[in-house]
Design an enzyme around this catalytic site. Structure first.
Site, PDB file in Angstrom:
ATOM      1  N   TYR A 299       2.802   3.041  -2.685  1.00 24.83           N
ATOM      2  CA  TYR A 299       3.064   4.430  -2.252  1.00 24.83           C
ATOM      3  C   TYR A 299       4.395   4.939  -2.813  1.00 24.83           C
ATOM      4  CZ  TYR A 299      -0.075   2.363   1.165  1.00 24.83           C
ATOM      5  OH  TYR A 299      -1.072   1.671   1.772  1.00 24.83           O
TER       6      TYR A 299
ATOM      7  N   TYR B 165     -14.939   5.463   4.304  1.00 22.59           N
ATOM      8  CA  TYR B 165     -13.503   5.178   4.202  1.00 22.59           C
ATOM      9  C   TYR B 165     -12.997   4.397   5.425  1.00 22.59           C
ATOM     10  CZ  TYR B 165      -8.471   5.907   4.062  1.00 22.59           C
ATOM     11  OH  TYR B 165      -7.110   5.693   4.086  1.00 22.59           O
TER      12      TYR B 165
ATOM     13  N   VAL C 160      -1.667  -1.038   5.574  1.00 21.33           N
ATOM     14  CA  VAL C 160      -0.937  -1.065   6.847  1.00 21.33           C
ATOM     15  C   VAL C 160      -1.370  -2.211   7.769  1.00 21.33           C
ATOM     16  CG1 VAL C 160      -0.230   1.359   6.925  1.00 21.33           C
ATOM     17  CG2 VAL C 160      -2.432   0.690   7.905  1.00 21.33           C
TER      18      VAL C 160
ATOM     19  N   LYS D   8      -8.466   0.446  -1.528  1.00 20.30           N
ATOM     20  CA  LYS D   8      -8.480   1.602  -2.449  1.00 20.30           C
ATOM     21  C   LYS D   8      -8.691   1.232  -3.922  1.00 20.30           C
ATOM     22  CE  LYS D   8      -6.016   4.466   0.857  1.00 20.30           C
ATOM     23  NZ  LYS D   8      -4.749   4.855   1.450  1.00 20.30           N
TER      24      LYS D   8
ATOM     25  N   SER E  32      -5.499  -0.104   3.132  1.00 20.02           N
ATOM     26  CA  SER E  32      -5.408   0.576   1.832  1.00 20.02           C
ATOM     27  C   SER E  32      -5.625  -0.331   0.629  1.00 20.02           C
ATOM     28  CB  SER E  32      -4.041   1.235   1.687  1.00 20.02           C
ATOM     29  OG  SER E  32      -4.007   2.398   2.459  1.00 20.02           O
TER      30      SER E  32
HETATM   31  N1  GLN Z   1      -6.457   3.341   7.693  1.00 15.50           N
HETATM   32  C1  GLN Z   1      -5.194   3.771   7.191  1.00 15.50           C
HETATM   33  C2  GLN Z   1      -5.191   5.278   7.040  1.00 15.50           C
HETATM   34  O1  GLN Z   1      -6.205   5.829   6.700  1.00 15.50           O
HETATM   35  C3  GLN Z   1      -4.930   3.133   5.865  1.00 15.50           C
HETATM   36  C4  GLN Z   1      -3.603   3.488   5.339  1.00 15.50           C
HETATM   37  C5  GLN Z   1      -2.851   2.362   4.708  1.00 15.50           C
HETATM   38  O2  GLN Z   1      -3.218   1.192   4.747  1.00 15.50           O
HETATM   39  N2  GLN Z   1      -1.719   2.715   4.162  1.00 15.50           N
HETATM   40  O3  GLN Z   1      -4.211   5.929   7.261  1.00 15.50           O
END
Ligand code: GLN
Length: 305
Positions: A241, A190, A259, A66, A63
Protein backbone atom coordinates in the site's frame (compact mmCIF):
# COMPACT_ATOMS: atom_id res chain seq x y z
CA UNK A 1 19.51 -21.40 2.50
CA UNK A 2 19.01 -19.93 5.95
CA UNK A 3 18.37 -22.64 8.54
CA UNK A 4 15.39 -22.93 10.87
CA UNK A 5 17.48 -22.14 13.99
CA UNK A 6 18.48 -18.77 12.58
CA UNK A 7 14.85 -18.08 11.70
CA UNK A 8 13.84 -18.97 15.25
CA UNK A 9 16.39 -16.52 16.65
CA UNK A 10 15.13 -13.80 14.30
CA UNK A 11 11.60 -14.47 15.53
CA UNK A 12 12.77 -14.05 19.12
CA UNK A 13 14.69 -10.89 18.23
CA UNK A 14 11.63 -9.29 16.61
CA UNK A 15 8.89 -10.56 18.95
CA UNK A 16 8.85 -7.32 20.92
CA UNK A 17 8.07 -5.38 17.76
CA UNK A 18 4.73 -7.19 17.50
CA UNK A 19 3.63 -5.57 20.76
CA UNK A 20 3.88 -2.14 19.12
CA UNK A 21 1.26 -3.08 16.53
CA UNK A 22 -2.49 -3.43 16.64
CA UNK A 23 -4.56 -6.31 15.27
CA UNK A 24 -7.31 -5.44 12.75
CA UNK A 25 -10.46 -4.90 14.80
CA UNK A 26 -13.25 -4.15 12.33
CA UNK A 27 -14.74 -7.63 12.79
CA UNK A 28 -14.62 -9.99 15.81
CA UNK A 29 -12.91 -12.79 13.87
CA UNK A 30 -9.88 -10.56 13.30
CA UNK A 31 -9.99 -8.74 16.63
CA UNK A 32 -9.55 -12.04 18.46
CA UNK A 33 -6.19 -12.72 16.79
CA UNK A 34 -3.28 -13.29 19.17
CA UNK A 35 -0.66 -10.53 18.84
CA UNK A 36 2.00 -12.95 20.06
CA UNK A 37 1.56 -15.28 17.08
CA UNK A 38 4.58 -14.98 14.86
CA UNK A 39 5.82 -17.36 12.19
CA UNK A 40 7.83 -17.67 9.01
CA UNK A 41 8.45 -20.23 6.29
CA UNK A 42 10.96 -20.08 3.42
CA UNK A 43 11.12 -22.48 0.48
CA UNK A 44 13.74 -22.46 -2.21
CA UNK A 45 14.20 -23.96 -5.63
CA UNK A 46 16.23 -26.87 -4.33
CA UNK A 47 13.26 -28.08 -2.27
CA UNK A 48 14.82 -26.77 0.93
CA UNK A 49 12.34 -25.54 3.52
CA UNK A 50 13.07 -23.60 6.72
CA UNK A 51 10.51 -22.45 9.22
CA UNK A 52 10.02 -21.17 12.72
CA UNK A 53 7.24 -20.09 15.06
CA UNK A 54 3.59 -20.19 14.04
CA UNK A 55 4.19 -21.04 10.41
CA UNK A 56 1.31 -23.54 10.39
CA UNK A 57 -1.23 -21.28 12.09
CA UNK A 58 -4.22 -20.48 9.87
CA UNK A 59 -5.29 -16.89 9.31
CA UNK A 60 -7.31 -15.10 6.65
CA UNK A 61 -5.51 -14.20 3.46
CA UNK A 62 -7.28 -10.81 3.10
CA UNK A 63 -5.49 -8.53 0.63
CA UNK A 64 -2.91 -11.17 -0.27
CA UNK A 65 -5.73 -12.58 -2.41
CA UNK A 66 -5.43 -9.50 -4.65
CA UNK A 67 -2.35 -10.45 -6.73
CA UNK A 68 -3.61 -14.04 -6.87
CA UNK A 69 -7.01 -13.32 -8.35
CA UNK A 70 -5.42 -10.85 -10.71
CA UNK A 71 -3.64 -13.83 -12.28
CA UNK A 72 -6.95 -15.68 -12.65
CA UNK A 73 -8.60 -12.57 -14.12
CA UNK A 74 -5.79 -12.36 -16.68
CA UNK A 75 -6.46 -15.99 -17.63
CA UNK A 76 -10.16 -15.13 -17.99
CA UNK A 77 -9.94 -11.78 -19.85
CA UNK A 78 -7.80 -9.86 -22.29
CA UNK A 79 -5.10 -8.07 -20.32
CA UNK A 80 -5.85 -4.85 -22.24
CA UNK A 81 -9.48 -5.02 -21.14
CA UNK A 82 -8.49 -5.38 -17.46
CA UNK A 83 -6.10 -2.45 -17.61
CA UNK A 84 -8.59 -0.30 -19.47
CA UNK A 85 -10.61 -0.48 -16.24
CA UNK A 86 -7.82 -0.55 -13.64
CA UNK A 87 -4.52 1.35 -13.56
CA UNK A 88 -0.97 0.26 -12.71
CA UNK A 89 0.10 3.17 -10.51
CA UNK A 90 0.68 3.38 -6.76
CA UNK A 91 -1.70 5.70 -4.95
CA UNK A 92 0.23 6.81 -1.87
CA UNK A 93 -3.13 6.46 -0.10
CA UNK A 94 -4.42 3.85 2.36
CA UNK A 95 -5.67 0.57 0.88
CA UNK A 96 -9.34 1.42 1.48
CA UNK A 97 -9.17 5.01 0.29
CA UNK A 98 -12.00 6.24 -1.89
CA UNK A 99 -10.74 9.71 -2.68
CA UNK A 100 -8.95 9.13 -5.99
CA UNK A 101 -11.94 7.34 -7.52
CA UNK A 102 -13.83 10.56 -8.01
CA UNK A 103 -11.04 12.26 -9.92
CA UNK A 104 -10.22 9.25 -12.11
CA UNK A 105 -13.71 8.51 -13.54
CA UNK A 106 -13.84 5.67 -10.99
CA UNK A 107 -10.83 3.92 -12.52
CA UNK A 108 -8.95 2.49 -9.53
CA UNK A 109 -5.23 3.24 -9.57
CA UNK A 110 -4.11 -0.38 -9.24
CA UNK A 111 -5.36 -3.92 -8.48
CA UNK A 112 -3.64 -4.09 -5.05
CA UNK A 113 -5.97 -1.62 -3.33
CA UNK A 114 -9.54 -2.49 -2.37
CA UNK A 115 -11.23 -0.63 -5.23
CA UNK A 116 -8.99 -2.23 -7.87
CA UNK A 117 -9.34 -5.68 -6.35
CA UNK A 118 -13.14 -5.47 -6.28
CA UNK A 119 -13.06 -4.51 -9.97
CA UNK A 120 -10.84 -7.56 -10.59
CA UNK A 121 -13.32 -9.78 -8.68
CA UNK A 122 -16.06 -8.58 -11.05
CA UNK A 123 -14.06 -9.96 -14.00
CA UNK A 124 -13.81 -13.58 -12.81
CA UNK A 125 -15.74 -15.85 -15.15
CA UNK A 126 -18.40 -18.40 -14.13
CA UNK A 127 -22.10 -19.12 -14.54
CA UNK A 128 -22.99 -18.24 -10.96
CA UNK A 129 -21.50 -16.46 -7.99
CA UNK A 130 -20.69 -19.86 -6.42
CA UNK A 131 -18.94 -21.05 -9.54
CA UNK A 132 -16.90 -17.85 -9.75
CA UNK A 133 -15.76 -18.09 -6.15
CA UNK A 134 -15.03 -21.80 -6.50
CA UNK A 135 -12.80 -21.00 -9.43
CA UNK A 136 -10.95 -18.46 -7.25
CA UNK A 137 -10.56 -21.02 -4.46
CA UNK A 138 -9.45 -23.75 -6.89
CA UNK A 139 -6.89 -21.42 -8.42
CA UNK A 140 -5.39 -20.59 -5.02
CA UNK A 141 -5.44 -24.30 -4.09
CA UNK A 142 -3.49 -25.05 -7.24
CA UNK A 143 -0.77 -22.44 -6.81
CA UNK A 144 -0.38 -23.11 -3.07
CA UNK A 145 -0.44 -26.86 -3.81
CA UNK A 146 -2.84 -27.18 -0.89
CA UNK A 147 -6.10 -28.93 -1.90
CA UNK A 148 -7.56 -28.40 1.59
CA UNK A 149 -7.94 -24.62 1.50
CA UNK A 150 -11.32 -23.22 2.52
CA UNK A 151 -12.73 -19.92 3.69
CA UNK A 152 -13.79 -18.85 7.19
CA UNK A 153 -17.60 -18.43 7.21
CA UNK A 154 -17.65 -16.15 10.29
CA UNK A 155 -15.07 -13.79 8.86
CA UNK A 156 -16.86 -13.79 5.52
CA UNK A 157 -20.11 -12.74 7.22
CA UNK A 158 -18.24 -10.09 9.20
CA UNK A 159 -16.66 -8.72 6.02
CA UNK A 160 -20.05 -8.66 4.32
CA UNK A 161 -21.86 -6.94 7.20
CA UNK A 162 -19.18 -4.31 7.86
CA UNK A 163 -18.04 -3.82 4.25
CA UNK A 164 -19.94 -0.64 3.49
CA UNK A 165 -16.89 1.33 2.48
CA UNK A 166 -16.02 -1.38 -0.04
CA UNK A 167 -19.67 -1.47 -1.10
CA UNK A 168 -19.72 2.27 -1.73
CA UNK A 169 -16.58 2.07 -3.87
CA UNK A 170 -18.09 -0.79 -5.86
CA UNK A 171 -21.30 1.13 -6.59
CA UNK A 172 -19.22 4.17 -7.51
CA UNK A 173 -17.34 2.01 -10.04
CA UNK A 174 -20.58 0.49 -11.34
CA UNK A 175 -21.92 3.97 -11.96
CA UNK A 176 -18.98 4.77 -14.23
CA UNK A 177 -18.87 1.43 -16.05
CA UNK A 178 -15.71 0.09 -14.40
CA UNK A 179 -17.73 -2.77 -12.97
CA UNK A 180 -19.91 -4.18 -15.73
CA UNK A 181 -21.63 -7.10 -14.00
CA UNK A 182 -23.62 -7.41 -10.79
CA UNK A 183 -22.11 -5.29 -8.01
CA UNK A 184 -23.27 -7.43 -5.08
CA UNK A 185 -21.93 -10.52 -6.79
CA UNK A 186 -18.50 -8.91 -7.26
CA UNK A 187 -18.52 -7.86 -3.60
CA UNK A 188 -19.53 -11.31 -2.47
CA UNK A 189 -16.60 -12.87 -4.31
CA UNK A 190 -14.29 -10.22 -2.85
CA UNK A 191 -15.49 -10.78 0.73
CA UNK A 192 -15.16 -14.55 0.35
CA UNK A 193 -11.72 -14.38 -1.22
CA UNK A 194 -10.53 -12.18 1.69
CA UNK A 195 -11.77 -14.87 4.10
CA UNK A 196 -9.74 -17.77 2.68
CA UNK A 197 -7.69 -19.42 5.43
CA UNK A 198 -4.01 -19.78 4.73
CA UNK A 199 -0.71 -20.33 6.56
CA UNK A 200 2.82 -18.92 6.22
CA UNK A 201 3.73 -22.31 4.77
CA UNK A 202 1.10 -21.89 2.02
CA UNK A 203 2.34 -18.35 1.34
CA UNK A 204 5.90 -19.58 0.92
CA UNK A 205 4.65 -22.07 -1.69
CA UNK A 206 2.78 -19.34 -3.55
CA UNK A 207 5.86 -17.12 -3.30
CA UNK A 208 7.98 -19.86 -4.87
CA UNK A 209 5.40 -20.23 -7.65
CA UNK A 210 5.80 -16.52 -8.45
CA UNK A 211 9.58 -16.70 -7.99
CA UNK A 212 9.53 -19.36 -10.71
CA UNK A 213 7.41 -17.17 -12.98
CA UNK A 214 4.19 -19.14 -12.76
CA UNK A 215 5.28 -22.78 -12.54
CA UNK A 216 4.33 -25.08 -9.64
CA UNK A 217 6.90 -27.22 -7.85
CA UNK A 218 5.63 -30.25 -9.80
CA UNK A 219 6.32 -28.47 -13.08
CA UNK A 220 2.88 -27.28 -14.22
CA UNK A 221 2.82 -23.89 -15.89
CA UNK A 222 -0.31 -22.15 -14.60
CA UNK A 223 0.21 -18.57 -15.81
CA UNK A 224 2.51 -17.06 -18.42
CA UNK A 225 5.93 -15.62 -17.56
CA UNK A 226 4.54 -12.26 -18.63
CA UNK A 227 1.64 -12.51 -16.14
CA UNK A 228 3.93 -13.55 -13.29
CA UNK A 229 6.23 -10.60 -14.00
CA UNK A 230 3.31 -8.20 -14.22
CA UNK A 231 2.01 -9.34 -10.83
CA UNK A 232 5.46 -9.15 -9.21
CA UNK A 233 5.97 -5.63 -10.58
CA UNK A 234 2.67 -4.52 -9.07
CA UNK A 235 3.63 -6.18 -5.77
CA UNK A 236 6.84 -4.12 -5.70
CA UNK A 237 5.15 -0.82 -6.50
CA UNK A 238 1.80 -1.27 -4.70
CA UNK A 239 1.86 -4.46 -2.60
CA UNK A 240 2.51 -2.80 0.77
CA UNK A 241 0.00 0.00 0.00
CA UNK A 242 1.25 3.46 0.93
CA UNK A 243 4.27 1.79 2.55
CA UNK A 244 5.49 0.23 -0.71
CA UNK A 245 8.25 2.76 -1.37
CA UNK A 246 9.81 2.42 2.06
CA UNK A 247 9.50 -1.38 1.89
CA UNK A 248 11.32 -1.37 -1.47
CA UNK A 249 14.16 0.63 0.09
CA UNK A 250 14.37 -1.37 3.32
CA UNK A 251 13.59 -4.91 2.13
CA UNK A 252 13.70 -4.73 -1.67
CA UNK A 253 11.65 -7.76 -2.74
CA UNK A 254 8.14 -8.18 -4.20
CA UNK A 255 5.62 -8.54 -1.35
CA UNK A 256 1.91 -8.35 -0.63
CA UNK A 257 0.42 -7.89 2.81
CA UNK A 258 -3.06 -8.43 4.23
CA UNK A 259 -4.80 -7.18 7.37
CA UNK A 260 -5.01 -10.80 8.59
CA UNK A 261 -1.28 -10.36 9.35
CA UNK A 262 0.26 -12.28 6.50
CA UNK A 263 2.90 -11.15 4.02
CA UNK A 264 3.54 -13.06 0.80
CA UNK A 265 7.03 -12.36 -0.50
CA UNK A 266 9.59 -13.88 -2.79
CA UNK A 267 13.01 -13.53 -4.32
CA UNK A 268 12.74 -13.88 -8.11
CA UNK A 269 14.20 -17.15 -9.38
CA UNK A 270 15.17 -18.22 -5.88
CA UNK A 271 12.68 -18.54 -3.05
CA UNK A 272 9.23 -17.94 -1.62
CA UNK A 273 8.79 -16.46 1.85
CA UNK A 274 5.60 -16.44 3.92
CA UNK A 275 5.32 -14.61 7.23
CA UNK A 276 2.54 -14.22 9.76
CA UNK A 277 2.13 -11.79 12.63
CA UNK A 278 -1.33 -10.26 13.14
CA UNK A 279 -0.16 -7.08 14.87
CA UNK A 280 -0.23 -4.39 12.18
CA UNK A 281 1.49 -1.05 11.68
CA UNK A 282 -0.47 2.11 10.88
CA UNK A 283 -0.59 1.23 7.18
CA UNK A 284 -2.07 -2.23 7.77
CA UNK A 285 1.14 -4.23 7.24
CA UNK A 286 2.28 -6.90 9.72
CA UNK A 287 4.72 -5.05 11.97
CA UNK A 288 6.67 -8.12 13.05
CA UNK A 289 6.52 -9.65 9.59
CA UNK A 290 7.98 -6.49 8.08
CA UNK A 291 10.81 -6.40 10.64
CA UNK A 292 11.55 -10.08 10.05
CA UNK A 293 11.71 -9.63 6.28
CA UNK A 294 13.99 -6.63 6.69
CA UNK A 295 16.42 -8.65 8.84
CA UNK A 296 16.39 -11.63 6.48
CA UNK A 297 16.86 -9.43 3.44
CA UNK A 298 19.88 -7.76 5.06
CA UNK A 299 21.32 -11.03 6.27
CA UNK A 300 21.07 -12.78 2.90
CA UNK A 301 21.42 -9.67 0.68
CA UNK A 302 18.05 -10.37 -0.94
CA UNK A 303 17.20 -6.93 -2.33
CA UNK A 304 16.57 -7.17 -6.06
CA UNK A 305 17.77 -3.62 -6.61
N1 GLN B 1 -11.03 -7.32 3.94
C1 GLN B 1 -10.19 -6.17 3.99
C2 GLN B 1 -10.91 -5.00 3.35
O1 GLN B 1 -11.63 -5.20 2.40
C3 GLN B 1 -8.92 -6.43 3.25
C4 GLN B 1 -7.99 -5.29 3.33
C5 GLN B 1 -6.56 -5.66 3.56
O2 GLN B 1 -6.18 -6.80 3.82
N2 GLN B 1 -5.74 -4.64 3.53
O3 GLN B 1 -10.79 -3.88 3.77
Amino acid sequence: MINSDILYNLILANKERCKEGKVADYIPGLKNANKENFGICIMDNNNKISYAGDYEKKFTIQSISKPLILMLAILDNEEDYIFSKIGMEPTGDPFNSIKKLETSFSKPFNPMINAGAIAVSSMIKGDSSEEKFNRVLDFIKKISENPNLDYDRDIYHGEKITGNRNRSMAYFMKNDGIIEGDVEEALDIYFKQCSILITAFDLAKIGLFLANNGVTSYGERVVSIHTAKLVKSLMVTCGMYDGSGEFAVKVGIPAKSGVGGGILSLVPGKMGIGVYGPALDLKGNSIGGYALLEDISNLLSLSIF
